[in-house]
Structure formats: C-alpha cells, structure tokens
Design a protein around this motif. Structure first.
Motif, PDB file in Angstrom:
ATOM      1  N   UNK B  35      10.070 -88.617  28.324  1.00  0.00           N
ATOM      2  CA  UNK B  35       9.934 -87.368  29.084  1.00  0.00           C
ATOM      3  C   UNK B  35      10.348 -87.547  30.534  1.00  0.00           C
ATOM      4  N   UNK B 318       8.760 -82.265  23.306  1.00  0.00           N
ATOM      5  CA  UNK B 318       9.871 -81.327  23.480  1.00  0.00           C
ATOM      6  C   UNK B 318       9.554 -80.303  24.586  1.00  0.00           C
ATOM      7  N   UNK B 321       9.751 -82.057  27.951  1.00  0.00           N
ATOM      8  CA  UNK B 321      11.139 -82.296  28.342  1.00  0.00           C
ATOM      9  C   UNK B 321      11.777 -80.984  28.813  1.00  0.00           C
ATOM     10  N   UNK B 322      11.562 -79.929  28.046  1.00  0.00           N
ATOM     11  CA  UNK B 322      12.117 -78.627  28.429  1.00  0.00           C
ATOM     12  C   UNK B 322      11.618 -78.191  29.802  1.00  0.00           C
ATOM     13  N   UNK B 324      10.690 -80.104  32.292  1.00  0.00           N
ATOM     14  CA  UNK B 324      11.384 -80.851  33.331  1.00  0.00           C
ATOM     15  C   UNK B 324      12.842 -80.398  33.462  1.00  0.00           C
ATOM     16  N   UNK B 325      13.433 -79.937  32.330  1.00  0.00           N
ATOM     17  CA  UNK B 325      14.823 -79.446  32.368  1.00  0.00           C
ATOM     18  C   UNK B 325      14.915 -78.032  32.922  1.00  0.00           C
ATOM     19  N   UNK B 326      13.775 -77.353  32.966  1.00  0.00           N
ATOM     20  CA  UNK B 326      13.813 -75.937  33.348  1.00  0.00           C
ATOM     21  C   UNK B 326      14.410 -75.046  32.281  1.00  0.00           C
ATOM     22  N   UNK B 327      14.244 -75.422  30.997  1.00  0.00           N
ATOM     23  CA  UNK B 327      14.817 -74.588  29.928  1.00  0.00           C
ATOM     24  C   UNK B 327      13.747 -74.102  28.938  1.00  0.00           C
ATOM     25  N   UNK B 330      13.452 -70.734  25.714  1.00  0.00           N
ATOM     26  CA  UNK B 330      14.795 -70.500  25.188  1.00  0.00           C
ATOM     27  C   UNK B 330      14.758 -69.362  24.172  1.00  0.00           C
TER      28      UNK B 330
END
Lengths: 433, 433
Positions: B35, B318, B321-322, B324-327, B330
C-alpha cells in the motif's frame, strides 16, 4: 484526478503487440479511471519500418531503434512482446538498468533469466511483471502474489501446455493415435511445425519453474525441473488409466514439505474426481493449495491474442498504479528463501506401472515380495491374460512411496526372471488433499 | 515510501472479524509494502464490552458505540463483518454518507440493498467492495472487474452454495437419501439448523444476483432471479442423470444475449465433460464466458474463516491503494446499463424430463407429435418398462428450446391421457460454448 500522462514503450508489434495497443486504445477512459492517469503508447519497436501497419499507429510512433525507447526519459514502462530470448533479455535488462519498469509475456526469458532480471528490478526499485508468460487467460501469478500476502502455498499443479493437453484429450476420449492427433493439432494451429518443446515437456517445465519460484519464493531454475514428455504414451496405457478411474494429463508439479521443494513435469494419472481431470482440449488450469485458503483452481485459455494481451494490459495497469503509489519494486516478488531441493528419498508419490510377466504359478507372489522388500505397497492391481495365457499383463498403482524406493524396485523388476518387459511407468496423483 | 497510517474501523468481532484482525497483525509489513502506508485497526465494534477478547485487541480498541467509528474523521475505511441485514445496511450507509469507504462480506445486504449502497458510494466518491460476499476463497469479483476493463462477459454460471453442493454430491456419488445427507451436513457444520435459505436456493440466488449485476453492469435484484431448490430431487433422477452423461448441480446462471439477460438458480444437469461437473462436496466454482478471453473457471472454498477474512483483507488493500492513488469511487462498479430481462419466449435452454406413461402401442408416437407441435426437439431418449410392462418410464433431454415452448408442452403433457405422471423436470446445460 490529475491529467498526468504515463508513457509506454512497446517492444514488438506482432499478434500480441497489436492486441495490447488495441486494448489500450479502446479502453482509454476505463484505464484512466483505474490508474488516475492517462496511458499512452509513445513508441513501438518494429523490425521493418516500411511494413503497412494500418491505422493503429502513426509514422512517428514506430521506430526500429531500441534507443528511442531505452533512452527516452519520458517512457516509464517497457512492454516486451517481441519474443525470442537473448535480444529480449538484453532489452529488458537495459530498460531496468535505466530505471524503467518492465512487463513481459516471455516465458523463455523468465524461465532462463528470471532470477537475474528480478534481482536487477529489485536493485533499481523497478517492477518486473510477467502474468502473460504462464497462462494468458488465467490471472494466476497475481492470484498467487495476493494469496501470499496472507497464506503459505504448499502445492501447485498445472496443466500449462495447450498442445499436449489437446493431444492427450483426443487420444483418451477418441482412442486416436499420437501421430494422427499431433498432425491434426498442427493443422489447427495448436501445435508448432516443430513440436519438440511442447511434446517433450520443456514448455510446461518453463512455466512450472516460474510458478514454483513465485509460489515458494525460491529461485527455481529450469535445471531443477525433472522433465518427461508425452511421446511414449500408448493407447493401452490410456485405456487402463480410464479403467482404474484416472485421466492422463501432462502435469507440472511443484510441492513443498517443510522447506524442501520438488519441481517436475510428467505425464500423470489424475483421479477422475480431481478438478484437473476435466480440463480438456487446449485449455490450461492451475491448481494451488494454500494452508489458509485450501484448494483453489483457475481454469482458462492458455494462449491466444486477446487472452495474452489482456494479461499484459492488467500487468501494465498494476505497474502504473504502483508508480503513482510510489510502491514499485516491492521486494515480495524476488525470492526470499534459499533453494532446497528434495532428494529422491524425500520425494513421495504414487506410481502406475504396467508390466508383462510370464504367467506361471508363483509369479505374482514373487512380484509382491519384491515390492514388499522396497516398502512399495500396492493400492490397485489389475491382471489380464495375454497371448493365450502364456503372458500376464499386470497393471499396478502403488500407495505413496519414495521416488528412490520406486526407482530401485523398477530396476530390480527389469532384471527379474519372471518379468518379460516393463511396458510403462507413470506418476499418479491421489484424491485431493 | 511515507510512514502514513491508514485507520480502519471493524464492525463485528466474530469468526471473520477475528480472522481479519489476525491477518492484518501478522502481515503488517507485507501490507505496508503493497500500500505504501501502514494499516491500523483503530476501533472494533462489539456488542458486549465485557467479553474476554484475548490479546488480539486492547481495551481502548473496542467499543459498543457505532458513533465512535462513524464520527471519527481519522477512520478511512469501515469493514463490516457483523452479519444481519437492517442494522448492517444502516451502518454501511451512514459510513458512506460520512465519506468512509466500506468493505463488506454481507451477501444479504448486497443482494437486497446493493444498488442503493453502490449509488451512495458513487455519490460520495467512495469505494464499496464486497469480494467476500460471493465465494470467500475465490477472487471472482476482482477477476470480473479486471476482465471487464477489456472484455464483454456474456455468461456466468456458479456453484455458489456449499451446503447444497455437499448434499447433491453425497446423494449422487453414494446413492444416499436427501434427509440423511442433510442431517450429516448439519452435524458437520456445512448446513444451518434451519437450512431453508440454502436448500431452497435463496442463498445461491443472492450470489448470482450480485455476480450478474457486476458482470453485466445492470441492476439485478433478488426478485429478478427465478429460483428453485433441491428438496424435490430423488435418487432416481440422479441415477438417470448419471446414465445420460450428466451430473446434477444447483447452478446459478446469468446470461446475456444482445442486451437482454436471464438470471436463475435451479438444479441443472451439467455434462460430465464440463468443468463445473467435477466441483464436488462443499466447494464452490464460478464459470465465466467473456467474448475476448473465452472460458474461464475459478474454483475454491466458498466459506470458512480464513478464506473469507483473506478476501476481506484483499478488498481493504485495494481500497487503501485507491485512496493513496486518489481513484476511489471509480464509477465502473455501479451499473451502467438499463435492466432488460428476457421473457420466457427469449430464454433458451435444454431440459431433462422424466414421465410415467401408459405402455400402449402408439404412446411414444403421440408424445413425439406433441413435442413436435411445440417445436421441442429431443436429443436423448431413454425408455424403461415399469410395473410389469404396464407403465413406461420415459426420460428425455431436449435440444435447446424456448422456456415458453417447454412450459407449454409440460402443461399439455400433464393433461394428456397416456401420461400418468410428470415425475420431474430440470434444466440441462449443453457442452461448453
């Protein structure tokens, strides 16, 4: 979400390369949603600049000079789908040394040079992903890596070569001959003009080496894999398998007990009730046993343009997400344990054996006392008179025994007076764990 | 890599909740590597503060007040493993409204209120993941979502209820009776004291509704699923299935032709050669057909503490991680297409039919002309004399026909003079696509 662009260099523009570019073009916005950035194939390495390429690439995108990709600081990831061994390995290595992440579909390079490349990737904090190298249509490497986060895998069994599975299926189910089915497979494009790597088990050996290396986090080379192929299998063998409740499959096996592993590929009798037994035709499947999750199996096409390209794009998405997270080069993927291979007296398996013996009083008793001497006990026995009662065809399935005891008993059998010929010998799997 | 800490609130501390906390504790550093941040379970919601909890949590970590989680701005993700329906739904909804991401293992809530919760998640740009709600040991939802990025799924078939699969396996393979096997399953903990939701097909219906909704990106409710269970299956039915080359399974089916879908759960004859046929005992499997990748199947345990907890932790990773990705949030996971269900004249399937008829000259001819009238053509016919030749037991497998034609012919058969009784009728699958 930023409008950042992430640039990819594509090595090779054959079937898979075209598929990769098509998927990226057609799914631009979905991919951007997953990654949080736009994906662009900036350069494609081809061998012939003048070849007609259709609308998928423009003139500026293609190059025949690898340095246009390796030396371009804007390119974050190199996708290798050119095939071959030495040149592909060389390009991948240079890419990693230049700090670029690599996605490859190349099982040959990964089986032969995987450990070296993974080490380089690790040193440079780069990702090196290779999902498409094992079974294109099955996300098996990802599943193993994710599973490993909270489990310990002890056994992997794979039907990982479509050509041999097609041949064995047709021989078993339709009673046809090896040569005839091989020719048909070649005509259908399931087998190469030179089928050696497939039918001798080498292709499957490369894949089980890759699976074992990842699953056990131990550096398993192709040389560590004991390999035998399918060229000597006869229709009699297959008929007896069937009668005893087994299906013959070419199975790659990697198993671990305590910290020692065994990796092999060989024709293997699989019980009808095992999920691998019904994997037919050109399909692939990988069975994984983990201590926490138990038995899982993943089934799908082993090759093909779209399955392979889909696997490549999944890896690419993962690399780009990791890059945005700042977690590339996660050390979990390079082997953590020293290699410890089981010796023949530590490998345990069941075996199927077919012999011709003289049909005399006392033959069977002398055989069983011989097996007894080597601690080989028998689970199934079938005896059929041959040649007007002068010969007996004896088919045996052993209980689990060590490979050493079995090999020793085989040697003794060949020297035994009542034994006319050892016709065939195969490994057998038991019921599921 | 930053030393950021990401906080989780855990709702429920039963078997699965304990497993989730154990995995997070034991795999701290692996998770942090994936992560790029540390994961901490900040609060655990329990119903009884005084219960002895062992070393896994300290006194400050547990609470019986939901607001300690919902109102804590430091908590990024709520993991719901408390079970039940209304309260769990309410907590999940509030968590989403407060901008928290949600991971759940709750199939009941997802089947009944999934669309509402996904819409809320979407409105608030939050993730709502529910891998563990379908088949704990199989990463099937993730595989569908990843596959969807570059494929179009047209068929999903699942053996998604371990209890009924256990019962049918024992009945088929050991010739045992339904009641006896159900009692054994209850004793082994594979079946609940009140097995209704399992044996009537409702549990499987919830899961196929979830799978179909995700796979077709279409809002399928539990009410859209046509359901029948296994309580009427007799040993005669199973013996005839076997004889005709089929295995009986309780199968959830979601299929789509053009833009119309059919979702159902029913006992289904699966050909021995189909990969679903060898999914035995309490195991689950989901078969997916995608236009690009073709046939894939995923096999594994459907439930259990560690398989389920592993799936929950995968989802949690997941989400983080999302984040931290700013996604997060979705939109690909909320249904994109309008619901269009097939009508009975658009649903096509094969059927197995067992009837008792008077054994008179002309009986069979009158039956076949009746089938003919409704466009129902027959693939397999088996006729067995019963009751000293006074009755004929007739077993039929049809070619693919519309459900409407088949239902009509069934009604006519029941009224027909030569037909004594329609004993049983099941859906049948053909060979693989």
């Amino acid at each position: 979400m930023g409008q950042q662009v992430m640039n990819v260099g594509l090595l090779g523009f054959g079937t898979v390369g075209t598929g990769v570019l098509e998927i990226i073009e057609q799914h631009q916005s979905k991919l951007a949603h997953q990654i949080g950035a736009e994906v662009r194939v900036k350069k494609v390495l081809v061998s012939n600049l003048d070849k007609e390429r259709g609308d998928l690439v423009n003139k500026d995108q293609i190059t025949d000079n690898i340095d246009d990709i390796l030396q371009d600081d804007e390119i974050d990831v190199v996708v290798e789908v050119m095939g071959g061994i030495e040149q592909a390995r060389d390009y991948m290595k240079q890419a990693l040394l230049n700090g670029k992440h690599v996605v490859t579909a190349n099982k040959d390079v990964m089986a032969l040079y995987g450990s070296e490349l993974l080490q380089t990737a690790n040193d440079k904090h780069c990702d090196l992903f290779y999902e498409a190298s094992v079974a294109g249509g099955i996300p098996i490497l990802r599943t193993i890596v994710e599973g490993l986060a909270s489990d310990r895998i002890t056994k992997i069994m794979g039907i990982v070569n479509g050509t041999t599975n097609y041949i064995l299926t047709k021989m078993s189910k339709e009673g046809r001959l090896y040569d005839e089915v091989l020719q048909e497979a070649q005509a259908l494009g399931y087998a190469e003009a030179d089928p050696t790597a497939d039918v001798e088990g080498l292709d499957a050996a490369r894949k089980i080496a890759i699976l074992g290396t990842l699953g056990f986090s131990m550096n398993l080379d192709l040389d560590d894999v004991s390999v035998s192929g399918i060229t000597d299998i006869t229709s009699q063998d297959l008929a007896y398998c069937q009668q005893l409740g087994y299906t013959m499959k070419l199975v790659g096996i990697a198993n671990r007990i305590d910290d020692k592993v065994e990796v092999s590929v060989q024709p293997t009798l699989v019980p009808h009730s095992h999920p691998l037994a019904s994997v037919d035709d050109e399909f692939n499947a990988v069975y994984v046993y983990g201590e926490a999750v138990g038995e899982t199996m993943f089934y799908g096409p082993g090759a093909g343009k779209l399955p392979t390209a889909t696997a490549v794009v999944s890896d690419l998405v993962e690399v780009l997400k990791n890059k945005r997270l700042g977690v590339n080069g996660n050390s979990a993927i390079i082997p953590q344990h020293d290699k410890k291979l089981k010796t023949p007296d530590e490998i345990r398996a069941k075996y199927f054996l077919r012999i011709h013996a003289k049909d005399l009083p006392g033959t069977f008793a002398s055989l069983t006392s011989l097996f007894n001497e080597y601690n080989v006990s028998l689970e199934k026995i079938l005896q059929v008179p041959l040649n007007e009662g002068k010969l007996a065809e004896i088919i045996l399935v052993t209980h689990e025994v060590t490979k050493k005891d079995y090999d020793d008993v085989l040697k003794r059998l060949e020297a035994e007076d009542v034994v006319v010929e050892v016709k065939s010998s195969y490994r057998a799997e038991g019921e599921m764990n």
